[in-house]
Design an enzyme around this catalytic site. Structure first.
Site, PDB file in Angstrom:
ATOM      1  N   ILE A  66       4.742 -12.704   1.642  1.00 15.65           N
ATOM      2  CA  ILE A  66       3.995 -11.669   2.376  1.00 15.65           C
ATOM      3  C   ILE A  66       2.549 -11.657   1.882  1.00 15.65           C
ATOM      4  O   ILE A  66       2.131 -10.737   1.189  1.00 15.65           O
ATOM      5  CB  ILE A  66       4.644 -10.275   2.193  1.00 15.65           C
ATOM      6  CG1 ILE A  66       6.154 -10.348   2.450  1.00 15.65           C
ATOM      7  CG2 ILE A  66       4.008  -9.262   3.147  1.00 15.65           C
ATOM      8  CD1 ILE A  66       6.898  -9.048   2.194  1.00 15.65           C
ATOM      9  N   PRO A  67       1.777 -12.694   2.196  1.00 13.93           N
ATOM     10  CA  PRO A  67       0.381 -12.700   1.772  1.00 13.93           C
ATOM     11  C   PRO A  67      -0.379 -11.590   2.498  1.00 13.93           C
ATOM     12  O   PRO A  67      -0.058 -11.275   3.642  1.00 13.93           O
ATOM     13  CB  PRO A  67      -0.127 -14.084   2.194  1.00 13.93           C
ATOM     14  CG  PRO A  67       0.809 -14.550   3.251  1.00 13.93           C
ATOM     15  CD  PRO A  67       2.125 -13.888   2.981  1.00 13.93           C
ATOM     16  N   HIS A  68      -1.338 -10.992   1.787  1.00 15.39           N
ATOM     17  CA  HIS A  68      -2.052  -9.877   2.413  1.00 15.39           C
ATOM     18  C   HIS A  68      -3.407  -9.694   1.759  1.00 15.39           C
ATOM     19  O   HIS A  68      -3.685 -10.262   0.707  1.00 15.39           O
ATOM     20  CB  HIS A  68      -1.225  -8.606   2.318  1.00 15.39           C
ATOM     21  CG  HIS A  68      -0.821  -8.242   0.918  1.00 15.39           C
ATOM     22  ND1 HIS A  68       0.319  -8.747   0.327  1.00 15.39           N
ATOM     23  CD2 HIS A  68      -1.408  -7.468  -0.008  1.00 15.39           C
ATOM     24  CE1 HIS A  68       0.418  -8.273  -0.895  1.00 15.39           C
ATOM     25  NE2 HIS A  68      -0.621  -7.492  -1.134  1.00 15.39           N
ATOM     26  N   GLY A  69      -4.247  -8.882   2.388  1.00 13.08           N
ATOM     27  CA  GLY A  69      -5.559  -8.622   1.817  1.00 13.08           C
ATOM     28  C   GLY A  69      -6.335  -7.647   2.680  1.00 13.08           C
ATOM     29  O   GLY A  69      -5.914  -7.309   3.789  1.00 13.08           O
ATOM     30  N   TYR A 110      -6.033  -2.394  -3.983  1.00 14.30           N
ATOM     31  CA  TYR A 110      -5.107  -1.478  -3.323  1.00 14.30           C
ATOM     32  C   TYR A 110      -5.610  -0.045  -3.277  1.00 14.30           C
ATOM     33  O   TYR A 110      -4.901   0.841  -2.818  1.00 14.30           O
ATOM     34  CB  TYR A 110      -3.743  -1.519  -4.028  1.00 14.30           C
ATOM     35  CG  TYR A 110      -3.049  -2.830  -3.825  1.00 14.30           C
ATOM     36  CD1 TYR A 110      -2.421  -3.122  -2.616  1.00 14.30           C
ATOM     37  CD2 TYR A 110      -3.039  -3.779  -4.822  1.00 14.30           C
ATOM     38  CE1 TYR A 110      -1.788  -4.335  -2.418  1.00 14.30           C
ATOM     39  CE2 TYR A 110      -2.408  -4.995  -4.636  1.00 14.30           C
ATOM     40  CZ  TYR A 110      -1.779  -5.266  -3.427  1.00 14.30           C
ATOM     41  OH  TYR A 110      -1.163  -6.454  -3.243  1.00 14.30           O
TER      42      TYR A 110
END
Lengths: 154, 588
Positions: free
Chosen positions: A64-67, B504
């Site tokens: 689940i790559p994310h950014g 985040y």
């Protein structure tokens, strides 16, 4: 946060051909660039930057790559089913064949996390993953990704 | 003569065989041993011409053996992790438990207050043997902090309860006393017990390492020295029980020349001691007398389990940072065992009026405690989020100790799908030397990559061997519950909190931004993190996934939504959280 809100039928790739993590990410960044009208290089950089914090290969063949990107207007999801599993430095060191890419605007702190949690929960479901692996048609994949959630909500 | 040996060995064999049954139906094994004793006892087969004095003597020695062994198996790291709260439980907790249990003893059994207090102190200590046994053999891994706390508590609280019981019993038997003499006696028990234990432990280490004694005699030497220490400290007026526990702790954590030999022998002899203790206590019991006290005894058991222990644990742990779930679990695992029955013999020996009442009540309470708590420890641990899920499958490992060397020789069988079989490298400190393949053996550097079916022999420091297991194990399927325990994503422990906070949008204080995630987590748990420890940061949780050899944080998990694993399951422990917050605000 629903999967339907993240992903469109056009953002599902049924048979991505890649031989490495880098290549898979770069292909996905390219496709994401087309969908979001952002520069693919910027997307790839963000993804690679995130991988430096720790792999997004969460095990059981899932990544689940994310950014986060400054210039996005909303959350975007992309799903790819790989033709052949690739090494993704996963936590369980198993090769990865299902990738859910998630991009969020810089400002979307809480929504970003909610979407991540939603995707992570969806792909923890073994039966969903099995069905996704057994389907090589983009529309059917899209239906699987979005339907499982309707049944869960019910 | 032959008959006596036959009876004794027969009882032990019957107990061992009954363990098969116990594992099959899940009945608490210690209860089964007690049952074997009952069946063979005065009102069963009539094999036990046991008198109280002898059982007390043998039982005390057996308890000393068990305590030495439990100290021996307690890593000093665990001891440090839990020492302060465990001591609070062992002192304040024991006295509170005794006081609260005295109430039903007074009301239900009609004992006057001093005698009710005697019964309370008899039932006040948790049983080291039972707790260790359940935590180790129960097939579950309880989170470090909780396990250490329970183990150290049960090792330390026996001396306190024993002292309390002896003092009260002596007073009630008509021996002269003064308050000051008692206080001095208590101080002496602890001082001599503690110092004697430290000194004795060091003597044992030196004797084992230096004297060049035949290897098979070493464990016997260690055991004999421990029992000598027990009785010598006792003769001087100290607590022999405390002394052997501490001596075990010292010896078990020192670099010994034959740790495996000692450990294996200790394991065996500790089993034998437990069987001996429970069986002989069963032999001594007369079930026909139980009927008269059965109902009040159950009342005492209920008050003990549901009121006295929870209240005592709650109050004793108030000053410490311990979650509501941990507090509840600790209070539930307050098993009563052989120590209580053993202490209940004392009033009979010392001639306290109505002495057999204590024994019968204690016996029934222990049976109830072993049955109810023993049977439910697994589900309750799961419910309270106290179980660490297994991350690797079983490994096939053989350990050989090398006398005089600081390395052990370890053999692993390579199983398909293990990391090593898939080409993962061994850490540099693991030195492979020999590979056994297709019935032939060859040097490791000639054999090349390891393949499934190989057996590899390698040298490694004994304290590091455990860190090799995951390379040789079949990966365990990560179940949904495990993901919940360990979080969604792994985070590199060397990443700075600043980077993570930026990615985040996490609420981290200015001064925390430069620290690595590993240091941040370690600090949040007083420098002693345990696997499964978690910190809520805004909407996410950071979780300690694994520790390195030095006890630092080696792997970190990231949960994108709060797992609420440590959220209190029972509202009744929550006011304490608020009270604690209030107290800490006053302090800070």
């Amino acid at each position: 946060m629903d999967i339907v809100d993240l992903i469109t039928p056009g953002a599902v790739i049924a048979n991505l051909r890649a031989t490495s993590k880098k290549q898979a990410l770069s292909d996905l960044a390219k496709r994401a660039g087309e969908i979001t009208a952002l520069h693919e290089r910027a997307i790839l950089d963000v993804l690679l930057e995130r991988e430096r914090l720790g792999t997004t290969g969460v095990g059981n063949g899932i990544a689940i790559p994310h950014g986060k990107l400054n210039s996005l207007d909303r959350l975007y999801g992309l799903f790819a089913r790989l033709e052949r599993p690739i090494n993704f430095d996963s936590i369980d060191e198993q090769p990865v064949d299902l990738i859910f890419l998630l991009l969020a605007p810089e400002s979307a702190g809480a929504d970003h996390l909610k979407a991540l949690a939603r995707v992570s929960r969806l792909l923890r479901d073994k039966s969903v993953c099995e069905k996704l692996r057994g389907t090589d048609n983009a529309d059917a994949l899209y239906a699987l990704l979005t339907e499982s959630q309707a049944s869960r909500a019910a | 003569m032959n008959l006596a040996v036959l009876v004794l060995s027969g009882l032990v064999a019957a107990s061992v065989f009954s363990s098969l049954l116990s594992f099959r139906i899940g009945a608490p094994l210690l209860l089964v041993f007690l049952g074997v004793g009952l069946a063979a006892g005065a009102e069963g087969l009539g094999l036990g011409p046991m008198d109280g004095r002898m059982v007390y003597l043998l039982g005390s020695a057996a308890l000393a053996v068990v305590l030495f062994d439990s100290g021996f198996h307690t890593p000093v790291k665990a001891f440090r992790l839990a020492a302060a709260p465990a001591l609070s439980l062992a002192t304040v907790g024991v006295v509170l438990t005794a006081a609260v249990v005295a109430v039903p003893a007074h009301l239900l059994l009609g004992l006057d207050w001093p005698h009710a207090g005697l019964l309370g102190s008899i039932l006040a200590s948790t049983d080291a043997a039972a707790v260790f046994f359940l935590l180790r053999v129960g097939g579950i891994t309880v989170r470090d902090r909780t396990r250490s706390l329970l183990e150290v508590e049960s090792g330390c609280n026996d001396p306190v309860a024993i002292f309390l019981t002896m003092a009260l019993a002596a007073i009630l038997a008509g021996q002269p006393h003064t308050g000051w003499a008692l206080a001095g006696d208590l101080a002496r028990q602890f001082l001599y017990g503690g110092l004697g234990g430290l000194a004795g432990g060091m003597v044992i280490v030196q004797a084992v390492n230096r004297l060049g004694i035949e290897r098979s005699l070493l464990p016997i030497l260690a055991l004999a020295l421990a029992l000598m220490l027990f009785s010598a400290v006792g003769l001087l007026g100290g607590s022999g029980f405390l002394a052997v526990y501490i001596a075990g702790l010292v010896a078990g954590n020192a670099r010994l020349s034959a740790p495996q030999t000692l450990k294996r022998f200790q394991d065996g002899i500790s089993w034998l001691a437990q069987i001996g203790m429970f069986v002989s206590l069963g032999l001594l019991a007369r079930p026909s007398e139980f009927g008269a006290v059965a109902l009040p005894a159950m009342g005492v058991a209920v008050v003990l389990t549901l009121v006295a222990r929870p209240l005592a644990v709650f109050l004793a742990l108030l000053p410490f940072r311990i979650t509501a779930n941990e507090t509840f679990f600790v209070s539930w695992v307050g098993l009563r065992g052989a120590v209580s029955i053993l202490m209940a013999i004392l009033p009979m020996i010392l001639g306290v009026a109505g002495g057999s009442v204590y024994f019968n009540v204690a016996f029934l309470v222990v049976v109830a405690s072993l049955a109810v708590q023993g049977w439910t420890i697994g589900p309750v641990a799961r419910w309270m989020g106290q179980i660490v899920p297994r991350r690797t499958g079983p490994v096939e490992r053989v350990d050989l100790e090398l006398p005089g060397a600081h390395h052990a020789l370890v053999a692993y069988r390579i199983v398909p799908d293990s990391l090593v079989a898939r080409g993962h490298r061994l850490p540099r400190w693991a030195m492979p030397s020999l590979v056994v393949r297709d019935g032939g053996s060859m040097l490791a550097h000639i054999a090349g990559p390891l393949v499934a079916g190989d057996m590899v022999w390698l040298f490694a420091r004994p304290d590091r061997v455990g860190h090799l297991d995951h390379l040789f194990a079949r990966p365990a399927e990560a179940a949904e519950a495990d993901r919940r325990f360990f979080g969604d994503f792994p985070i590199e422990p060397t990443v700075s909190m600043g980077q993570l906070a930026l990615s985040y949008g996490l609420p981290v204080n200015e001064d925390g931004l430069d620290r690595t995630v590993a240091d941040y987590l370690a600090d949040r748990f007083g420098g002693r993190p345990g696997i499964g420890d978690r910190v809520l940061l805004g909407d996410i949780e950071l979780i300690v996934r694994a520790l390195d050899e030095a006890g630092g944080v080696a792997e970190v998990g990231f949960a994108a939504e709060p797992t609420r694993l440590d959220a209190p399951r029972l509202a009744m422990f929550e006011p304490g959280e608020r009270l604690k917050a209030w107290v800490s605000r006053l302090g800070g």
